[in-house]
Design a protein around this motif. Sequence first.
Motif, mmCIF file in Angstrom:
data_model
loop_
_atom_site.group_PDB
_atom_site.id
_atom_site.type_symbol
_atom_site.label_atom_id
_atom_site.label_comp_id
_atom_site.label_asym_id
_atom_site.label_seq_id
_atom_site.Cartn_x
_atom_site.Cartn_y
_atom_site.Cartn_z
ATOM 1 N N UNK A 403 0.827 -1.206 0.000
ATOM 2 C CA UNK A 403 0.000 0.000 0.000
ATOM 3 C C UNK A 403 0.863 1.260 0.000
ATOM 4 N N UNK A 404 2.106 1.134 0.454
ATOM 5 C CA UNK A 404 3.030 2.268 0.451
ATOM 6 C C UNK A 404 3.110 2.886 -0.944
ATOM 7 N N UNK A 426 3.345 11.317 0.668
ATOM 8 C CA UNK A 426 3.755 9.922 0.668
ATOM 9 C C UNK A 426 2.834 9.132 1.603
ATOM 10 N N UNK A 427 2.969 7.831 1.578
ATOM 11 C CA UNK A 427 2.077 6.927 2.307
ATOM 12 C C UNK A 427 1.952 7.303 3.784
ATOM 13 N N UNK A 453 -8.015 3.972 2.019
ATOM 14 C CA UNK A 453 -6.828 3.223 2.424
ATOM 15 C C UNK A 453 -7.166 1.747 2.577
ATOM 16 N N UNK A 454 -8.323 1.456 3.176
ATOM 17 C CA UNK A 454 -8.740 0.059 3.352
ATOM 18 C C UNK A 454 -8.939 -0.624 2.006
ATOM 19 N N UNK A 458 -7.018 -4.073 0.783
ATOM 20 C CA UNK A 458 -7.709 -5.279 0.311
ATOM 21 C C UNK A 458 -7.232 -5.659 -1.094
ATOM 22 N N UNK A 459 -7.055 -4.667 -1.946
ATOM 23 C CA UNK A 459 -6.569 -4.948 -3.301
ATOM 24 C C UNK A 459 -5.182 -5.595 -3.249
ATOM 25 N N UNK A 460 -4.313 -5.072 -2.377
ATOM 26 C CA UNK A 460 -2.958 -5.626 -2.238
ATOM 27 C C UNK A 460 -3.004 -7.043 -1.669
#
Length: 754
Positions: A403-404, A426-427, A453-454, A458-460
């Motif tokens: 997610x970063x 940035x993240x 962000x959630x 979930x995608x990652x």
Amino acid sequence: MMFVGLVAVVAAGGVLADYWSAHPAGITPEFVGRDTCAQCHQQELAAFTGSDHDKAMDVATETTVLGDFNDVTFEHDGLTNRLYRDGDRFMVHTEGEDGTMQEFEVKYVFGVYPLQQFMVEFDRDQDTDDCEIARLQVLRISWDSRDNRWFYLRPPDVDDKLAADDPLHWTGIAQRWQTMCADCHSTNLKRNFDPVTATYHTTFSEIDVSCEACHGPGSLHVELANESSLFWDRRYGYGLAKLKGDDAEPQLQTCAPCHSRRSVIEGDFQPGPNYCDHYRLETLGESTYFPDGQIKDEVYVYGSFIQSKMYHKGIRCTDCHDPHSLKLKHPGNETCTSCHQHAAGKYDVPSHHHHAPGSEGAKCVNCHMPHTTYMEIDPRRDHSLRIPRPDLSVQLGTPNACSHCHVKDQLAKIQPERRDDFAAMEYSQWLQAADQDGSEELGQDGQTLDELIEQTDRWCDEACDRWYGADRQRPEHFAEILVPLRRGEPGAATDALEKLSIQDERFPAIARATTLEELARRPVPGLTTVAAQLAKDPLEEPLVRAAAAGALATATPGTAKSKLLPMLQDESRLVRTSAARALLSSGAFNELSSSERTRLEGALREVHEELMQASDRSGAHMSWAMMLEQLGRFGEAIESYQTAIRVEPKTTGPRSNLANLLEQLAPRVSPQEREALQNRASKLRQQELPLMARDAKLAPNLAEIQYRYGLALYLDGQNDEALAQLEKAQELEPENPQFATAVKLLREKMDEAP
């Protein structure tokens, strides 16, 4: 032949005698300086020269100053600052500690890349020797040495102009070199603060981080090297810290003092494996680390690294970094693949990282050591060297390396007028914004920042499932214990107690110590038994045993006494001082016999030495005064409170505490003395009020500060203002029973008033 044999015997005896001879015990080596080291170690000196250690600090000269002082102006917060030369002097026209614009000379530079800072000397007088440094303050106007520009280094989370009396102002204590920086930027530094005059007479043997900062003072080594012996000394070896060998700890603990977030226990650290006798490592606090141990605030590497599997496998700093130049030993991914070779191309290939070769996603560090930027322009890598865990992000809300990068995929969903703001972040800044107001609707379809962000997490997580399938690694992690414990979930405390027996990378020492601290904040059946077992385990880390001592303070008086008293003689100073603090704060203190109190006060002398390592901070003297109060040494407590006020006149706390103590002592003295004590207490409270008002304004979202200010207003008779502050504290923490009770009682009192 007999003669030859006799010669051989005599020669062997001479060699044995040479080996067996040793310098006497108790020699204290002295610092000799890098020029002495360079006589034999030219190669190491060449690598060191120009390194970040070499340029950690220097006198401001034409050569060392990187910033543009060619009569330029720089603006921030409505101030127009001028940076210029006055002959050989580097000058700054900026706001002083009284709020007026003044001229200041830059005496020293601090650091070199990616930023350089500049320091001004205050309070120098005729009593300051030429070899001493008086109070140094670090300007917030800083030089970006990457992009060659001036910038203003703001404190985290502060967007408004700093008042001149704010501790965060460049003239305040938070920007003081001796307080915040000096220990780790110079060699053999002695702060030499005088609490009576509140002045510094600071010295060092070398201005920067030189040879002996890491290897120890070198006089004995030089003496041994110049002797004609065939051997190094049997007692002292080669007269320096032994930083190589099979055990990684001597080297790691030599680097740790300057590469960890810690307080000082005892100030005469010498390189080697004795970190816990000199430093108290900060555990995984919620303001400094995320719940899974990833870096949040600046923690300087060591606390992260000791969580890692690498640490538990015996890896040390110099496996990756050259110890003298500080540069990585290999470029790019070779730093990792020089060890992680295994089958050819097992890791540095798309089948492992699933990104295009040469892309950011193909770099080992971006997945296993994601960075966070501090000091506005200084990116630092997380050294816990973990595998990305988006599954834990979904489950627990922790960050993850995937997610970063991929949180930016959500930009298209953000409202156009806010898109550029988040594109520049940035993240870590997305996460910080979510902490502040994650419920803000930023998406074009009404999604909140938390939801965006959630969705990324979930995608990652789903991508990792596709990539690795049944082979995907989801090792047990201490965050799965710590997060539910902090949330107060049913059964979490019991689970945490069971996991404290794990002593590997799944539950590293810093995580076990943190868990013990969390458990000690709430009533947990079985905690005393587990803490007592950990405290007496000779194989357990001092960090864990110290935390166990703290947890034993919550035990019944009899148990606390029986478990903590023996720990006052522990071989680890960290454990001894932690046990002394715990015993003093526990219910056992009032049950100690005279001889037992004598033992405790002996250990408390070490606690006092620890506190006085920060004798230039008000909090050190206030903490000692509170202990003295509990010991019944009221005269000394009063003196310590007075010192706390003198050292930091603008700090809240010591005046209120001293006022409370004087009011408690008033009934014990004559009527005339009683009136004097009461008048003095009243004056102290009056002096404290504007300071508390300042703090309440600076920290409007900290309930405890609003509450304390409300109580102070009440004691001053300002009931309406007090009620407003107490109600504000209650709004910030509606579940806090103390705040609710205070509001209720004050309302009732005001209703009853005629």
